[in-house]
Design a protein around this motif. Structure first.
Motif, PDB file in Angstrom:
ATOM      1  N   SER A   6     -37.808  37.718 -24.281  1.00  0.00           N
ATOM      2  CA  SER A   6     -36.638  36.856 -25.145  1.00  0.00           C
ATOM      3  C   SER A   6     -35.450  37.371 -24.191  1.00  0.00           C
ATOM      4  O   SER A   6     -34.935  35.911 -23.972  1.00  0.00           O
ATOM      5  N   LEU A   7     -35.009  38.769 -24.370  1.00  0.00           N
ATOM      6  CA  LEU A   7     -33.889  38.433 -23.494  1.00  0.00           C
ATOM      7  C   LEU A   7     -33.973  38.229 -22.223  1.00  0.00           C
ATOM      8  O   LEU A   7     -32.510  36.869 -21.274  1.00  0.00           O
ATOM      9  N   LEU A   8     -35.100  38.320 -20.852  1.00  0.00           N
ATOM     10  CA  LEU A   8     -34.876  38.173 -20.333  1.00  0.00           C
ATOM     11  C   LEU A   8     -35.418  36.465 -20.016  1.00  0.00           C
ATOM     12  O   LEU A   8     -35.042  35.809 -18.806  1.00  0.00           O
ATOM     13  N   LEU A   9     -36.329  35.471 -20.695  1.00  0.00           N
ATOM     14  CA  LEU A   9     -35.928  34.789 -20.408  1.00  0.00           C
ATOM     15  C   LEU A   9     -34.854  33.592 -20.526  1.00  0.00           C
ATOM     16  O   LEU A   9     -33.752  33.318 -19.590  1.00  0.00           O
ATOM     17  N   VAL A  10     -33.779  34.159 -21.173  1.00  0.00           N
ATOM     18  CA  VAL A  10     -32.197  33.461 -21.420  1.00  0.00           C
ATOM     19  C   VAL A  10     -31.258  34.059 -20.315  1.00  0.00           C
ATOM     20  O   VAL A  10     -30.908  33.306 -19.632  1.00  0.00           O
ATOM     21  N   ALA A  11     -31.438  35.075 -19.981  1.00  0.00           N
ATOM     22  CA  ALA A  11     -31.020  35.553 -18.410  1.00  0.00           C
ATOM     23  C   ALA A  11     -32.001  35.318 -17.412  1.00  0.00           C
ATOM     24  O   ALA A  11     -30.073  34.625 -16.280  1.00  0.00           O
ATOM     25  N   LEU A  12     -33.043  34.802 -17.201  1.00  0.00           N
ATOM     26  CA  LEU A  12     -33.505  33.263 -16.314  1.00  0.00           C
ATOM     27  C   LEU A  12     -32.537  32.512 -15.879  1.00  0.00           C
ATOM     28  O   LEU A  12     -32.504  31.863 -15.701  1.00  0.00           O
ATOM     29  N   LEU A  13     -32.480  31.589 -17.613  1.00  0.00           N
ATOM     30  CA  LEU A  13     -32.145  30.419 -17.562  1.00  0.00           C
ATOM     31  C   LEU A  13     -30.169  30.399 -17.336  1.00  0.00           C
ATOM     32  O   LEU A  13     -29.913  29.734 -16.671  1.00  0.00           O
ATOM     33  N   PHE A  14     -29.751  31.620 -17.862  1.00  0.00           N
ATOM     34  CA  PHE A  14     -28.067  31.861 -17.630  1.00  0.00           C
ATOM     35  C   PHE A  14     -28.533  31.550 -15.773  1.00  0.00           C
ATOM     36  O   PHE A  14     -26.772  31.542 -15.223  1.00  0.00           O
ATOM     37  N   GLY A  15     -29.086  32.772 -15.709  1.00  0.00           N
ATOM     38  CA  GLY A  15     -28.968  33.177 -14.239  1.00  0.00           C
ATOM     39  C   GLY A  15     -28.944  31.970 -13.403  1.00  0.00           C
ATOM     40  O   GLY A  15     -28.076  31.398 -12.135  1.00  0.00           O
ATOM     41  N   GLY A  16     -30.398  31.373 -14.024  1.00  0.00           N
ATOM     42  CA  GLY A  16     -30.893  30.386 -12.442  1.00  0.00           C
ATOM     43  C   GLY A  16     -29.591  29.186 -13.259  1.00  0.00           C
ATOM     44  O   GLY A  16     -29.720  28.340 -11.768  1.00  0.00           O
ATOM     45  N   MET A  17     -29.478  28.377 -14.243  1.00  0.00           N
ATOM     46  CA  MET A  17     -28.432  27.711 -13.989  1.00  0.00           C
ATOM     47  C   MET A  17     -26.660  27.896 -13.076  1.00  0.00           C
ATOM     48  O   MET A  17     -26.543  27.206 -12.812  1.00  0.00           O
ATOM     49  N   THR A  18     -26.481  29.060 -13.567  1.00  0.00           N
ATOM     50  CA  THR A  18     -24.805  29.532 -13.115  1.00  0.00           C
ATOM     51  C   THR A  18     -25.048  29.129 -11.497  1.00  0.00           C
ATOM     52  O   THR A  18     -24.625  28.468 -10.772  1.00  0.00           O
ATOM     53  N   LEU A  19     -26.902  30.009 -10.562  1.00  0.00           N
ATOM     54  CA  LEU A  19     -26.763  30.056  -9.402  1.00  0.00           C
ATOM     55  C   LEU A  19     -26.792  28.717  -9.131  1.00  0.00           C
ATOM     56  O   LEU A  19     -25.906  27.762  -7.772  1.00  0.00           O
ATOM     57  N   TYR A  20     -26.953  27.870 -10.047  1.00  0.00           N
ATOM     58  CA  TYR A  20     -27.823  26.802  -9.280  1.00  0.00           C
ATOM     59  C   TYR A  20     -26.277  26.008  -9.028  1.00  0.00           C
ATOM     60  O   TYR A  20     -26.077  25.150  -8.147  1.00  0.00           O
ATOM     61  N   ALA A  21     -26.247  25.973  -9.754  1.00  0.00           N
ATOM     62  CA  ALA A  21     -24.402  24.874 -10.227  1.00  0.00           C
ATOM     63  C   ALA A  21     -23.657  25.886  -9.218  1.00  0.00           C
ATOM     64  O   ALA A  21     -22.516  24.571  -8.934  1.00  0.00           O
ATOM     65  N   PHE A  22     -23.032  26.850  -8.981  1.00  0.00           N
ATOM     66  CA  PHE A  22     -22.372  27.201  -8.110  1.00  0.00           C
ATOM     67  C   PHE A  22     -22.179  27.716  -6.707  1.00  0.00           C
ATOM     68  O   PHE A  22     -21.818  27.681  -6.295  1.00  0.00           O
ATOM     69  N   GLY A  23     -24.131  27.646  -6.689  1.00  0.00           N
ATOM     70  CA  GLY A  23     -24.552  28.675  -5.544  1.00  0.00           C
ATOM     71  C   GLY A  23     -24.846  27.578  -4.408  1.00  0.00           C
ATOM     72  O   GLY A  23     -24.743  27.402  -3.676  1.00  0.00           O
ATOM     73  N   PHE A  24     -26.233  26.901  -5.055  1.00  0.00           N
ATOM     74  CA  PHE A  24     -26.561  26.343  -4.134  1.00  0.00           C
ATOM     75  C   PHE A  24     -26.065  24.761  -2.886  1.00  0.00           C
ATOM     76  O   PHE A  24     -26.363  24.592  -2.146  1.00  0.00           O
ATOM     77  N   ALA A  25     -26.025  24.196  -4.017  1.00  0.00           N
ATOM     78  CA  ALA A  25     -25.127  22.839  -3.476  1.00  0.00           C
ATOM     79  C   ALA A  25     -23.579  23.682  -2.476  1.00  0.00           C
ATOM     80  O   ALA A  25     -23.646  22.779  -1.203  1.00  0.00           O
ATOM     81  N   ALA A  26     -23.202  24.341  -2.802  1.00  0.00           N
ATOM     82  CA  ALA A  26     -22.299  25.158  -2.244  1.00  0.00           C
ATOM     83  C   ALA A  26     -22.420  25.519  -1.064  1.00  0.00           C
ATOM     84  O   ALA A  26     -22.058  25.269   0.366  1.00  0.00           O
ATOM     85  N   VAL A  27     -23.556  25.937  -1.004  1.00  0.00           N
ATOM     86  CA  VAL A  27     -24.507  26.756   0.276  1.00  0.00           C
ATOM     87  C   VAL A  27     -24.441  25.471   1.184  1.00  0.00           C
ATOM     88  O   VAL A  27     -24.794  25.722   2.435  1.00  0.00           O
TER      89      VAL A  27
END
Length: 130
Positions: A6-27
């Motif tokens: 459960s912890l790993l899934l939530v960490a993946l969700l948080f990290g994936g959304m954060t990276l996508y929202a703040f990193g992917f488009a900018a790159v």
């Protein structure tokens, strides 16, 4: 073991959304011409939203027996992503295609708020593991 998954899934969700929202488009905007960025983002967003739906729903299911409050927050993320993917995203694309810049800005702003709310909710769930 269930708590670790459960912890790993939530960490993946948080990290994936954060990276996508703040990193992917900018790159993309830094590396590609604007027209190519728009096309790439248009193709990528359905996959991003599907990732959020599946990961949040799986996390909710696994957490239900451990922490119903956290499970409900993850369920809310999964459920609210469905209309974002199925209705809001096509409306944003249509506004772009029709040159309706004001409508695009309003709808895009709404999608940003939804994503930020999802990131915040997943952060709350992640912090509850401490």
């Amino acid at each position: 073991m269930l708590e670790i998954v459960s912890l790993l899934l939530v960490a993946l969700l948080f990290g994936g959304m954060t990276l996508y929202a703040f990193g992917f488009a900018a790159v993309l905007f830094a590396a590609l011409p604007v027209d190519m960025v728009r096309l790439t983002l248009r193709r990528a967003f359905p996959h991003f939203y599907l990732f959020v739906i599946v990961t949040a729903a799986a996390g909710a299911a696994l957490m239900w027996s451990q922490n119903r409050g956290s499970a409900l927050m993850l369920g809310l993320i999964a459920l609210s992503t469905v209309p974002t993917r199925q209705s809001l995203m096509p409306a944003i694309n249509a506004a772009t295609d029709q040159g309706r810049h004001g409508r695009f800005k309003a709808l895009h702003g709404l999608s940003v708020l939804v994503t930020l709310a999802h990131i915040a909710l997943s952060a709350v769930v992640l912090a509850r593991f401490i």
